[in-house]
Enzyme design. Structure first.
Site, short mmCIF file in Angstrom:
data_model
loop_
_atom_site.label_atom_id
_atom_site.label_comp_id
_atom_site.label_asym_id
_atom_site.label_seq_id
_atom_site.Cartn_x
_atom_site.Cartn_y
_atom_site.Cartn_z
N GLN A 32 50.24 28.44 -43.53
CA GLN A 32 51.33 27.39 -43.51
C GLN A 32 50.46 25.94 -43.96
OE1 GLN A 32 54.58 27.87 -42.90
NE2 GLN A 32 54.80 25.80 -43.63
N LYS B 101 59.88 31.79 -39.92
CA LYS B 101 59.25 32.69 -40.61
C LYS B 101 59.02 34.12 -39.95
CE LYS B 101 57.35 29.97 -44.09
NZ LYS B 101 56.46 29.21 -44.56
N ASP C 74 52.93 33.89 -50.92
CA ASP C 74 53.51 32.55 -51.35
C ASP C 74 53.54 32.22 -52.92
OD1 ASP C 74 54.51 31.10 -49.23
OD2 ASP C 74 52.58 30.35 -48.43
#
Ligand code: NAP
Length: 283
Positions: A95, A51, A118
């Site tokens: 994460q 990422k 997200d």
């Protein structure tokens, strides 16, 4: 059979993001993504590195907060609150998975919805359900972009999603419904799964079991999207679909690796630049 190439389509998305990044940078805004990683899970570290690398590629600033496994829920919440309040940070992601002594739901719900790149926060999940979501969950959104790029119209198609997780299966179903697909969502209790999947014009596999979807479960000419990220018996990366056998029947199919996974990261970049615009260019 046509291979749906995640490399080509994710590059197309990234080029669009680069143009948007340049545009908002010219207006004095530097898009910034904060990535939190707790503990030292090897797969999580790989995802986070990837990422950050993609952020560099598209010109988004990335901040990494690598916290030890022993981090308490209060400490993690404190960091999230600090990043929520920081106007120079536009996207925040934590994460997953996070260590078991921390309540994942509490952390995800603490991220400000406008910074939730997200799109896991209930507010953003609700927007997806209503059909007006601006920040879309990255994996399902990436799949919609793949279908669009390939000129596959979802309207009127029988769509079958195997899996009902909050991260993939459910939002995938919602995006397909919003695109006027006729959608069936399957789970581990589904009876006669193959009978259902064989009716799919568009079949999305998000199960997490190596080569779970076999050729006899797929209709001739179906579009097959493989979300799975697994290892086969030889330790090689593979999806949820038995690619070699299913590609003989499918009209279009995504490979693993080189498919949906690449789209997920590209869509994270798109969400970050969208979030930066939303927070700065209102009205
Ligand atoms: P998950 O939370 O474990 O969900 C798996 C789903 O599959 C569940 O809804 C489960 O049903 C269903 N399932 C399990 N066995 C089944 C069976 N025999 N028949 C029908 N349904 C069955 O997993 P996830 O987070 O959605 O991820 C799925 C896969 O995608 C994993 O391999 C993951 O690594 C991968 N993934 C890839 C990306 C990417 O970027 N490519 C992103 C996210 C996830 P129940 O609900 O009844 O248990």
């Amino acid at each position: 059979m046509k291979l749906i190439d995640g490399k080509i389509i994710s590059e197309h998305i990234k080029q669009q993001v680069i143009a948007q990044v340049n545009d908002i940078k010219a207006q004095g805004i530097e898009p910034c993504l904060a990535v939190i990683i707790v503990g030292d899970d090897f797969a999580s570290r790989t995802y986070v590195n990837n990422k950050k690398k993609t952020c560099d590629y598209v010109g988004i600033k990335s901040l990494e907060y690598a916290l030890p496994e022993s981090t308490t829920q209060e400490e993690l919440l404190e960091l999230v609150e600090k990043l929520n309040a920081d106007k120079s940070v536009h996207g925040i992601l934590c994460q997953l998975p996070i260590p078991k002594h921390i309540d994942e739901k509490i952390i995800l719900n603490a991220i400000a919805p406008e910074k939730d790149v997200d799109a896991f926060h209930p507010v953003n999940a609700g927007h997806i359900m209503i059909g007006d979501g601006v920040l879309r969950p990255c994996t399902p959104a990436g799949i919609m972009e793949m279908l669009k790029y390939e000129g596959i119209d979802v309207a009127g198609k029988n769509c079958v999603v195997i899996g009902r997780s909050n991260i993939v299966g459910k939002p995938m179903a919602m995006l397909l419904i919003n695109a006027s697909g006729t959608v069936t969502v399957c789970n581990s209790k589904t009876q006669n799964l193959a009978e259902i999947t064989k009716k799919a014009d568009i079949l999305v596999a998000a199960v997490g079991k190596a080569k779970f979807v076999t050729a006899d479960m797929v209709k001739e000419g179906a579009v097959v999207i493989d979300v799975g990220m697994n290892r086969d018996e030889d330790g090689k990366r593979c999806g949820d679909v038995d690619f070699e056998a299913v590609k003989e029947k499918a009209s279009h199919i995504t490979p693993v690796p080189g498919g949906v996974g690449l789209m997920t990261v590209a869509m994270l970049m798109e969400n970050t630049v969208t979030a930066a615009k939303m927070q700065n260019l209102k009205g």
